[in-house]
Scaffold this motif. Structure first.
Motif, mmCIF file in Angstrom:
data_model
loop_
_atom_site.group_PDB
_atom_site.id
_atom_site.type_symbol
_atom_site.label_atom_id
_atom_site.label_comp_id
_atom_site.label_asym_id
_atom_site.label_seq_id
_atom_site.Cartn_x
_atom_site.Cartn_y
_atom_site.Cartn_z
ATOM 1 N N LYS A 1 25.657 -6.915 -10.301
ATOM 2 C CA LYS A 1 24.800 -7.008 -11.272
ATOM 3 C C LYS A 1 24.052 -6.119 -11.808
ATOM 4 O O LYS A 1 23.197 -6.335 -12.949
ATOM 5 C CB LYS A 1 24.170 -8.562 -10.752
ATOM 6 C CG LYS A 1 24.766 -9.731 -10.305
ATOM 7 C CD LYS A 1 23.934 -10.808 -9.898
ATOM 8 C CE LYS A 1 24.613 -11.894 -9.419
ATOM 9 N NZ LYS A 1 23.860 -12.982 -8.899
ATOM 10 N N ALA B 1 19.695 -7.681 -9.531
ATOM 11 C CA ALA B 1 20.237 -8.805 -9.228
ATOM 12 C C ALA B 1 19.189 -9.964 -8.626
ATOM 13 O O ALA B 1 19.595 -11.040 -8.551
ATOM 14 C CB ALA B 1 21.183 -8.403 -7.951
ATOM 15 N N ALA C 1 18.370 -13.569 -15.264
ATOM 16 C CA ALA C 1 19.531 -12.819 -16.244
ATOM 17 C C ALA C 1 18.836 -12.442 -17.635
ATOM 18 O O ALA C 1 17.799 -13.486 -18.170
ATOM 19 C CB ALA C 1 20.878 -13.584 -16.496
#
Length: 542
Positions: free
Chosen positions: A307, A280, A284
């Motif tokens: 996440k 997280a 990404a």
């Protein structure tokens, strides 16, 4: 001051120092930024190397003008940069006029930060390289230069040469740098940073995990931070396992501080293990969702479990954080418990009490430059007057104490710097207040950490700074009893030492002193971090 009246031995000493500095700096740049060597020339003008009125090496021109028109370059730099507060990993210093401005900035920066000096003045660099020896900072990748009319090209080459070096997040403009010089530098440099970041995104390797885990990457910072060395402990645990082949990634080196650097390091690894850093926290797609990411959590701040990827796991150092982890989106299957590994210390010496914590003077010069709102200044004054006399008010829960005082003064959390209050006021006030009580009771006290020797009230009890894991172990071994430096009730790395531990709680000075004489036994043994645990979490991929 006419050159003919200068003292010859001092002039010879200054000249020798300037030549040594220049030689050392050239040697470092030849290895680290060789493209600069071709543009560095001996100063065209005849300069006399001399010590300024503040003892700093500088120069006089042939017509007796001080370099940068300043006879106190060190003192001037200290004044110009006295309020410097850097948070980014890399900064850009714009067109300094003297080497001592660079030196002062380096002195104020933490060792994991770097600065890039950007100047269009080609004559600045050779003069600066004579005045100060920067070779140590150059070899540590804490200092870089882009100088002369080709500074933009040099910046581009720098980020190509060191893809792990983050682009600067802040520009530092000394008062001596005029607006018409600074603004073009900012505009052109920003364009270069943007292009470099875009290029790095395109070049980021795509991690392809193997079917079985052959090598594990562990994030292990190289700079010791008192009570914050979980990454080093984690790396040591992994290294002790013959079944796990691990490699360390050092995020403290400025040239390996970018996300691209970590992604590149993972190219030859099949799993990532870190302390307090989870998926997280990362950009990404930095790692494939098939790559296991194991995070050992040693602070009561939980990453977002929503996440996480299927093979991600977290290990909690304190079992009481399990509910926090579930609330943060982690599943029971993803959560394990493992405290700090026990440390075997020799038998305790004669009766003594140890407090291991860095400290700071309690500031009384807070003004409008420090805080935006006057109510924050009032809050500071309230706490600074209250806590030194009764440190137990915040010893058990610093966050709750701060909340109560903010409520008392109707202070909104918006725009409020909580960490500054806790780190610069509450923690020092509590630790110093407890030490003061112990000293008043004539008990044998040893204070370990930065800052104690600089405070006259405590200097006689100071046992020096704690600057390495080894010196931390030595400090813990040299006392019979320890006082927990934590201002909460959670498990702390100090528990690993298995010494009688006093956790200050709400109460009176008298009850605290009685506890010192009869401390509770150490926490019961809990599951600790082991190679077997890490291997079992990776087992589905082995």
């Amino acid at each position: 001051m006419a050159q003919s009246t200068l003292h010859a031995p001092l002039l010879n000493d200054a000249r020798s120092a300037a030549m040594r500095n220049f030689s050392a700096n050239l040697g470092a740049l030849a290895e680290l930024q060789p493209e600069l060597i071709g543009i560095i020339r001996r100063p065209a003008e005849e300069w006399t190397w001399i010590y300024g009125r503040d003892g700093a090496l500088t120069a006089l021109s042939s017509d007796n003008q001080w370099l940068s028109d300043c006879s106190l370059p060190r003192r001037a730099a200290e004044e110009m940069l006295k309020n410097l507060n850097l948070s980014g990993r890399v900064s850009a210093l714009l067109a300094p006029v003297h080497a001592w401005q660079i030196r002062r900035m380096l002195e104020l920066m933490p060792p994991d930060q770097a600065v890039i000096v950007i100047t269009p003045d080609a004559s600045f660099l050779p003069m600066a390289l004579h005045c100060v020896d920067f070779s140590e900072e150059l070899f540590a990748h804490r200092l870089f230069f882009a100088s002369g009319e080709n500074y933009a090209q040099q910046l581009t080459s720098l980020f190509d040469q060191y893809p792990g070096l983050p682009t600067p997040s802040v520009f530092i403009r000394p008062p001596t740098t005029l607006e018409h010089i600074a603004q073009p530098l900012i505009e052109s440099s920003t364009q270069i940073f943007t292009k470099s970041n875009a290029s790095r995104s395109d070049r980021a390797p795509v991690h392809q995990p193997r079917a079985d885990i052959q090598r594990v990457c562990v994030i292990a910072p190289s700079i010791f931070r008192l009570w914050q060395d979980a990454g080093t402990v984690l790396a040591d645990v992994l290294a002790s396992s013959p079944a796990l082949d691990s490699v360390s990634f050092d995020p403290d080196r400025p040239t390996s501080a970018s996300n691209l650097a970590l992604a590149t390091a993972m190219r030859d690894c099949d799993a990532l293990v870190a302390a307090n850093y989870a998926r997280a926290h990362a950009p990404a797609k930095m790692l494939s969702p098939e790559t296991p990411w194991i995070t050992w959590i040693t602070l009561p701040t939980l990453p977002d479990g929503s996440k996480s990827a299927p093979h991600d796991r977290i290990i909690l150092a304190d079992p009481t954080w399990a509910k926090l982890a579930l609330d943060a989106g982690w599943t029971k299957e993803q959560i394990s418990i493992a405290a700090w590994p026990a440390v075997q210390l020799p038998p305790p010496p004669a009766d003594s009490i140890g407090l291991i914590a860095d400290t700071l003077p309690i500031r009384t010069d807070i003004d409008s430059e420090t805080f935006k709102y006057s109510s924050h200044m009032v809050l500071w004054e309230l706490i600074a007057n209250e806590l030194p006399n009764n440190p137990l008010l915040a010893a058990e829960n610093a966050e709750a104490y701060l909340d109560s005082r903010m409520t008392q003064l109707s202070i909104s959390p918006e725009g409020f710097n909580r960490s500054f209050f806790i780190e610069h006021l509450i923690m020092p006030a509590v630790h110093q207040g407890l030490a003061r009580w112990i000293m008043s009771a004539k008990l044998p006290l040893k204070l370990f950490g930065n800052g104690w020797d600089l405070l006259p009230e405590f200097s006689a009890h100071s046992s020096g700074p704690v600057e390495s894991r080894q010196s931390l172990l030595h400090a813990a071994a040299s006392v019979q009893r320890l006082i927990s430096p934590a201002l909460d009730n959670t498990l702390h790395p100090i528990d690993a030492f298995r010494r009688p531990l006093i956790r200050p709680t709400k109460g009176t000075k008298e009850t605290f002193l009685r506890t010192l004489s009869n401390p509770p036994p150490p926490h019961p043994t809990r599951p600790i971090l082991t190679p077997d645990l890490l291997q079992s979490l990776l087992h589905p991929k082995i």
